[in-house]
Scaffold this motif. Structure first.
Motif, PDB file in Angstrom:
ATOM      1  N   SER A 248       0.827  -1.208   0.000  1.00 23.24           N
ATOM      2  CA  SER A 248       0.000   0.000   0.000  1.00 23.24           C
ATOM      3  C   SER A 248       0.864   1.262   0.000  1.00 23.24           C
ATOM      4  O   SER A 248       1.010   1.943   0.993  1.00 23.24           O
ATOM      5  N   SER A 249       1.427   1.518  -1.179  1.00 23.90           N
ATOM      6  CA  SER A 249       2.407   2.589  -1.321  1.00 23.90           C
ATOM      7  C   SER A 249       1.745   3.939  -1.521  1.00 23.90           C
ATOM      8  O   SER A 249       0.580   4.035  -1.846  1.00 23.90           O
ATOM      9  N   SER A 250       2.512   4.994  -1.336  1.00 33.49           N
ATOM     10  CA  SER A 250       2.058   6.329  -1.711  1.00 33.49           C
ATOM     11  C   SER A 250       3.106   6.866  -2.669  1.00 33.49           C
ATOM     12  O   SER A 250       4.160   6.255  -2.855  1.00 33.49           O
ATOM     13  N   CYS A 251       2.834   8.025  -3.273  1.00 31.54           N
ATOM     14  CA  CYS A 251       3.800   8.599  -4.209  1.00 31.54           C
ATOM     15  C   CYS A 251       5.147   8.799  -3.525  1.00 31.54           C
ATOM     16  O   CYS A 251       6.196   8.521  -4.098  1.00 31.54           O
ATOM     17  N   ASP A 252       5.121   9.269  -2.261  1.00 35.05           N
ATOM     18  CA  ASP A 252       6.383   9.549  -1.565  1.00 35.05           C
ATOM     19  C   ASP A 252       7.255   8.302  -1.452  1.00 35.05           C
ATOM     20  O   ASP A 252       8.467   8.347  -1.655  1.00 35.05           O
ATOM     21  N   GLN A 253       6.595   7.168  -1.139  1.00 35.56           N
ATOM     22  CA  GLN A 253       7.375   5.922  -1.010  1.00 35.56           C
ATOM     23  C   GLN A 253       7.955   5.526  -2.361  1.00 35.56           C
ATOM     24  O   GLN A 253       9.103   5.107  -2.457  1.00 35.56           O
ATOM     25  N   GLU A 254       7.128   5.667  -3.425  1.00 35.41           N
ATOM     26  CA  GLU A 254       7.616   5.281  -4.740  1.00 35.41           C
ATOM     27  C   GLU A 254       8.770   6.181  -5.157  1.00 35.41           C
ATOM     28  O   GLU A 254       9.757   5.745  -5.751  1.00 35.41           O
ATOM     29  N   GLN A 255       8.647   7.476  -4.802  1.00 38.64           N
ATOM     30  CA  GLN A 255       9.700   8.438  -5.142  1.00 38.64           C
ATOM     31  C   GLN A 255      11.016   8.045  -4.452  1.00 38.64           C
ATOM     32  O   GLN A 255      12.077   8.048  -5.068  1.00 38.64           O
ATOM     33  N   GLN A 256      10.897   7.681  -3.168  1.00 41.33           N
ATOM     34  CA  GLN A 256      12.102   7.267  -2.425  1.00 41.33           C
ATOM     35  C   GLN A 256      12.774   6.068  -3.076  1.00 41.33           C
ATOM     36  O   GLN A 256      13.976   6.033  -3.280  1.00 41.33           O
ATOM     37  N   SER A 257      11.952   5.037  -3.421  1.00 38.26           N
ATOM     38  CA  SER A 257      12.571   3.826  -3.972  1.00 38.26           C
ATOM     39  C   SER A 257      13.172   4.105  -5.356  1.00 38.26           C
ATOM     40  O   SER A 257      14.183   3.538  -5.732  1.00 38.26           O
ATOM     41  N   ALA A 258      12.542   5.050  -6.116  1.00 35.59           N
ATOM     42  CA  ALA A 258      13.074   5.387  -7.432  1.00 35.59           C
ATOM     43  C   ALA A 258      14.405   6.131  -7.297  1.00 35.59           C
ATOM     44  O   ALA A 258      15.355   5.878  -8.047  1.00 35.59           O
ATOM     45  N   LEU A 259      14.481   7.056  -6.327  1.00 37.30           N
ATOM     46  CA  LEU A 259      15.729   7.806  -6.117  1.00 37.30           C
ATOM     47  C   LEU A 259      16.857   6.855  -5.712  1.00 37.30           C
ATOM     48  O   LEU A 259      17.997   6.986  -6.149  1.00 37.30           O
ATOM     49  N   GLU A 260      16.484   5.890  -4.864  1.00 36.63           N
ATOM     50  CA  GLU A 260      17.456   4.881  -4.416  1.00 36.63           C
ATOM     51  C   GLU A 260      17.980   4.088  -5.623  1.00 36.63           C
ATOM     52  O   GLU A 260      19.180   3.886  -5.795  1.00 36.63           O
ATOM     53  N   GLU A 261      17.034   3.668  -6.462  1.00 37.85           N
ATOM     54  CA  GLU A 261      17.390   2.879  -7.653  1.00 37.85           C
ATOM     55  C   GLU A 261      18.286   3.698  -8.582  1.00 37.85           C
ATOM     56  O   GLU A 261      19.260   3.206  -9.141  1.00 37.85           O
ATOM     57  N   ARG A 262      17.932   4.994  -8.710  1.00 36.05           N
ATOM     58  CA  ARG A 262      18.725   5.869  -9.583  1.00 36.05           C
ATOM     59  C   ARG A 262      20.161   5.996  -9.055  1.00 36.05           C
ATOM     60  O   ARG A 262      21.118   5.980  -9.809  1.00 36.05           O
ATOM     61  N   ARG A 263      20.282   6.131  -7.710  1.00 35.70           N
ATOM     62  CA  ARG A 263      21.622   6.237  -7.103  1.00 35.70           C
ATOM     63  C   ARG A 263      22.430   4.970  -7.355  1.00 35.70           C
ATOM     64  O   ARG A 263      23.579   5.007  -7.745  1.00 35.70           O
ATOM     65  N   GLN A 264      21.754   3.819  -7.113  1.00 38.80           N
ATOM     66  CA  GLN A 264      22.479   2.551  -7.254  1.00 38.80           C
ATOM     67  C   GLN A 264      22.931   2.317  -8.689  1.00 38.80           C
ATOM     68  O   GLN A 264      24.045   1.884  -8.942  1.00 38.80           O
ATOM     69  N   ARG A 265      22.044   2.617  -9.629  1.00 38.18           N
ATOM     70  CA  ARG A 265      22.384   2.345 -11.027  1.00 38.18           C
ATOM     71  C   ARG A 265      23.129   3.499 -11.677  1.00 38.18           C
ATOM     72  O   ARG A 265      23.599   3.386 -12.805  1.00 38.18           O
ATOM     73  N   ASN A 266      23.176   4.652 -10.970  1.00 41.97           N
ATOM     74  CA  ASN A 266      23.879   5.835 -11.442  1.00 41.97           C
ATOM     75  C   ASN A 266      23.458   6.210 -12.859  1.00 41.97           C
ATOM     76  O   ASN A 266      24.275   6.331 -13.766  1.00 41.97           O
ATOM     77  N   THR A 267      22.132   6.351 -13.054  1.00 44.53           N
ATOM     78  CA  THR A 267      21.635   6.679 -14.393  1.00 44.53           C
ATOM     79  C   THR A 267      20.376   7.536 -14.281  1.00 44.53           C
ATOM     80  O   THR A 267      19.599   7.385 -13.342  1.00 44.53           O
ATOM     81  N   ASP A 268      20.187   8.413 -15.258  1.00 46.45           N
ATOM     82  CA  ASP A 268      18.980   9.252 -15.306  1.00 46.45           C
ATOM     83  C   ASP A 268      17.808   8.511 -15.921  1.00 46.45           C
ATOM     84  O   ASP A 268      16.717   9.043 -16.021  1.00 46.45           O
ATOM     85  N   ALA A 269      18.048   7.292 -16.396  1.00 46.99           N
ATOM     86  CA  ALA A 269      16.986   6.569 -17.097  1.00 46.99           C
ATOM     87  C   ALA A 269      15.864   6.152 -16.154  1.00 46.99           C
ATOM     88  O   ALA A 269      14.762   5.841 -16.593  1.00 46.99           O
ATOM     89  N   VAL A 270      16.145   6.134 -14.830  1.00 47.78           N
ATOM     90  CA  VAL A 270      15.102   5.707 -13.888  1.00 47.78           C
ATOM     91  C   VAL A 270      14.094   6.838 -13.704  1.00 47.78           C
ATOM     92  O   VAL A 270      14.465   7.970 -13.416  1.00 47.78           O
ATOM     93  N   PHE A 271      12.810   6.518 -13.904  1.00 48.46           N
ATOM     94  CA  PHE A 271      11.755   7.527 -13.749  1.00 48.46           C
ATOM     95  C   PHE A 271      11.465   7.770 -12.262  1.00 48.46           C
ATOM     96  O   PHE A 271      11.250   6.837 -11.502  1.00 48.46           O
ATOM     97  N   VAL A 272      11.482   9.049 -11.860  1.00 48.25           N
ATOM     98  CA  VAL A 272      11.162   9.419 -10.469  1.00 48.25           C
ATOM     99  C   VAL A 272       9.874  10.242 -10.485  1.00 48.25           C
ATOM    100  O   VAL A 272       9.814  11.277 -11.144  1.00 48.25           O
TER     101      VAL A 272
END
Length: 276
Positions: free
Chosen positions: A51-75
């Motif tokens: 039961s996610s909210s936008c904020d949670q999805e945003q956090q996980s996307a930012l995390e994914e972007r950091r790990q993969r070091n790419t702008d391709a991840v949608f936040v």
């Protein structure tokens, strides 16, 4: 409020480009980027499970972007209360599209490139099916206007009880934090459901329904409506009530900001607009 070319922007830079000559039907600009929306869907489905909210999805996307070091991840862009902003953009591709503000799901056919699509700020997911069934469902001994009056009296009594419970120091520690995106009626039903569901099974079973029946007999009117109300709620006929069933039969729906009248429950919890 379109930014002029070359103006610095506080948020992430929008790609500025000369608009390509566009074909008249801009229906499916997304086709070169199906993976982009797919990516947004997939992460949502993963995070929705909890039961996610936008904020949670945003956090996980930012995390994914950091790990993969790419702008391709949608936040995603978030509004307050866990909602999504109606327009979502992916700066590295220049695409923007409209979404349902409560789930963030893209609305097909709305994507544009290097310009902002015009989106409806109130577009939401349709309420889950059980709610639609109750509108035409017959409650024995309790026709239209009486049913409206009855549902209003039940929700009023429950709201009063919840306010008492919230202000009672003894129960302060036990109260779950309400979801800010819920209407008062939704909070009331969520709260009452958790009171009844003593074993935390996610259903109010036969033994747990008894206090609900007592409550109805004591607090609601007209009395004729009480008799068959639990059976009326139990649309799946499994002798237990789910949260969805309780929300549906009490007439509490998600569609607060809906524009088309036909999506609203006939009662709308407003006794002054009685249906015959």
């Amino acid at each position: 409020s379109k930014q002029e070319r070359g103006t610095p922007i506080d948020q992430k830079p929008e790609p500025i480009a000369v608009e390509p000559p566009s074909p008249p039907e801009e229906e499916d600009v997304t086709s070169p980027y199906p993976d982009l929306l797919e990516q947004a869907y997939n992460r949502q489905n993963r995070s929705r499970a909890s039961s996610s909210s936008c904020d949670q999805e945003q956090q996980s996307a930012l995390e994914e972007r950091r790990q993969r070091n790419t702008d391709a991840v949608f936040v995603p862009d978030c509004a307050h209360g866990g909602f999504y902003k109606p327009v979502q953009c992916h700066p590295s591709t220049g695409y923007c599209w409209c979404v349902l503000v409560d789930t963030g799901r893209p609305i097909p056919g709305t994507s544009t490139r290097y310009e902002q699509p015009k989106c409806d700020g109130n577009a939401r997911a349709r309420p889950t099916k059980p709610k639609d069934h109750y509108r035409s469902r017959h409650l024995q001994g309790c026709p239209g206007a009486k049913k409206t009056e009855f549902l209003t009296s039940v929700l009023d009594a429950l709201s009063t009880d919840m306010v008492h419970a919230v202000t009672d120091p003894a129960s302060a520690g036990r109260m779950a934090e309400p979801d800010p995106s819920h209407t008062l009626e939704e909070r009331v039903v969520h709260w009452y459901f958790s009171q009844l569901d003593k074993n935390g099974s996610g259903d109010i079973e036969k033994k747990e329904i008894k206090p609900f029946k007592r409550f109805l007999r004591k607090k609601s009117k007209p009395k004729k409506c009480v008799k068959k109300f639990v059976e009326y709620c139990d649309i799946s006929n499994d002798k237990a009530l789910s949260l969805q069933e309780l929300m549906g039969c009490l007439g509490v729906t998600k569609e607060e900001g809906a524009k088309s009248g036909e999506d609203l429950p006939s009662s709308k919890l407003n006794p002054s607009r009685k249906q015959g």
